[in-house]
Design an enzyme around this catalytic site. Structure first.
Site, PDB file in Angstrom:
ATOM      1  N   SER A 198       0.835  -1.161  -0.085  1.00 51.99           N
ATOM      2  CA  SER A 198      -0.149   0.072  -0.023  1.00 51.99           C
ATOM      3  C   SER A 198       0.752   1.147   0.119  1.00 51.99           C
ATOM      4  O   SER A 198       0.638   2.067  -0.629  1.00 51.99           O
ATOM      5  CB  SER A 198      -0.941  -0.044   1.324  1.00 51.99           C
ATOM      6  OG  SER A 198      -1.806  -1.220   1.246  1.00 51.99           O
ATOM      7  N   HIS A 244       0.677   4.285   4.675  1.00 49.85           N
ATOM      8  CA  HIS A 244      -0.226   4.965   3.314  1.00 49.85           C
ATOM      9  C   HIS A 244       0.367   6.128   3.159  1.00 49.85           C
ATOM     10  O   HIS A 244       0.697   6.639   2.075  1.00 49.85           O
ATOM     11  CB  HIS A 244      -1.576   4.991   3.696  1.00 49.85           C
ATOM     12  CG  HIS A 244      -2.078   3.594   3.509  1.00 49.85           C
ATOM     13  ND1 HIS A 244      -3.549   3.443   3.474  1.00 49.85           N
ATOM     14  CD2 HIS A 244      -1.670   2.197   3.374  1.00 49.85           C
ATOM     15  CE1 HIS A 244      -3.855   2.084   3.297  1.00 49.85           C
ATOM     16  NE2 HIS A 244      -2.714   1.373   3.354  1.00 49.85           N
TER      17      HIS A 244
END
Length: 293
Positions: A198, A244
């Protein structure tokens, strides 16, 4: 008195029937690289005789190998938008997809062993296991959960090829890997442990935004994509916001330096960008302990 010619029959001449004497101005044209080969084709640039093995197709007629090489020196090689060779097949994207899938198969076979050795753990990195910063970006939530890897690989498949064609394969790989490391560095500083691609995927989101701005595209769609995913990061439980956001920032910074590099020293500047980011990561690891410890 009548005299007889030396060779009354043309077929009796040494050169053969109807062939001129090579010692006269009517000598047969021979290839300049292969003097034993007769040819009636000449190079369009230098006018030298060339045989079929020496012919190189040109826009008009044929050229000799030397003229082709000389012409290639003066022809500007096509480049991707921000330097590097143009990409027809996004090999880096497919390679990254394959590595992630193979790593997940390793988890299916023995998840405790794979995750225990290669997942991102701030404490283990602080203890010297630096490879976890990199390897964790190719691991995902422990099987039988498939949603984590499916979402990340779908995102890579959807935006990876286009970004690779714009950036070039090497620069795309640099953005992806530096984004992955950026996400791991954020986990090291502000989190504890994490797995997943991610960070790298969010780095590609950041790259899309920068490239869209640089090339004059409408960025509203990219902003919506980033905004929705950032909201999901904080709404869905169990997601590492550090990974993230760290990847998002790293991808935007690296791509920005790539995209706005000075034209005259683009390659050197971009190489310095990669080296500089790695040095920043290393300096943080050497000087800063995990803040969440």
């Amino acid at each position: 008195m009548t005299t007889q010619p030396d060779h009354p029959n043309p077929a009796d001449r040494p050169e053969g029937p109807g062939r001129p004497d090579p010692n006269t101005s009517d000598a047969l044209p021979m290839c300049y690289r292969h003097p034993d080969r007769e040819t009636y084709v000449r190079c369009q640039r230098c006018d030298r005789s060339i045989c079929p093995d020496c012919m190189r197709a040109a826009s008009v007629g044929h050229q000799c190998p030397e003229c082709v090489r000389e012409g290639n020196r003066t022809v500007r090689r096509a480049e991707a938008a921000f330097g590097g060779r143009p990409v027809t097949t996004p090999v880096v994207t497919w390679a990254l997809l394959a590595i992630n899938v193979l790593a997940y198969l390793g988890e299916v076979i023995n998840a405790p062993a794979v995750l225990g050795r290669f997942m991102m753990s701030a404490d283990h990195v602080a203890a010297g296991e630096w490879w976890r910063l990199f390897t964790s970006a190719f691991l995902h939530a422990e099987p039988p959960s498939y949603w984590h890897i499916l979402f990340n690989m779908w995102a890579l498949f959807a935006i990876g090829p286009q970004l690779e064609k714009i950036l070039g394969s090497l620069r795309f790989a640099a953005v992806y890997l530096l984004s992955a490391l950026g996400g791991s560095m954020a986990v090291y500083l502000f989190g504890s442990y994490a797995v997943g691609a991610s960070g790298a995927i969010y780095g590609l989101f950041g790259a899309m935004f920068v490239i869209s701005r640089r090339m004059g595209y409408d960025v509203r769609g990219v902003l919506w994509l980033i905004g929705i995913n950032v909201v999901l990061t904080f709404v869905v439980p169990g997601i590492s916001w550090q990974g993230h956001l760290g990847g998002l920032v790293a991808g935007a910074v690296v791509t920005g330096l790539f995209a706005y590099a000075p034209a005259r020293s683009r390659k050197a500047f971009q190489l310095a960008t990669v080296a500089g980011m790695l040095l920043v990561y290393l300096a943080i690891l050497m000087a800063v302990p995990p803040l969440a410890a």
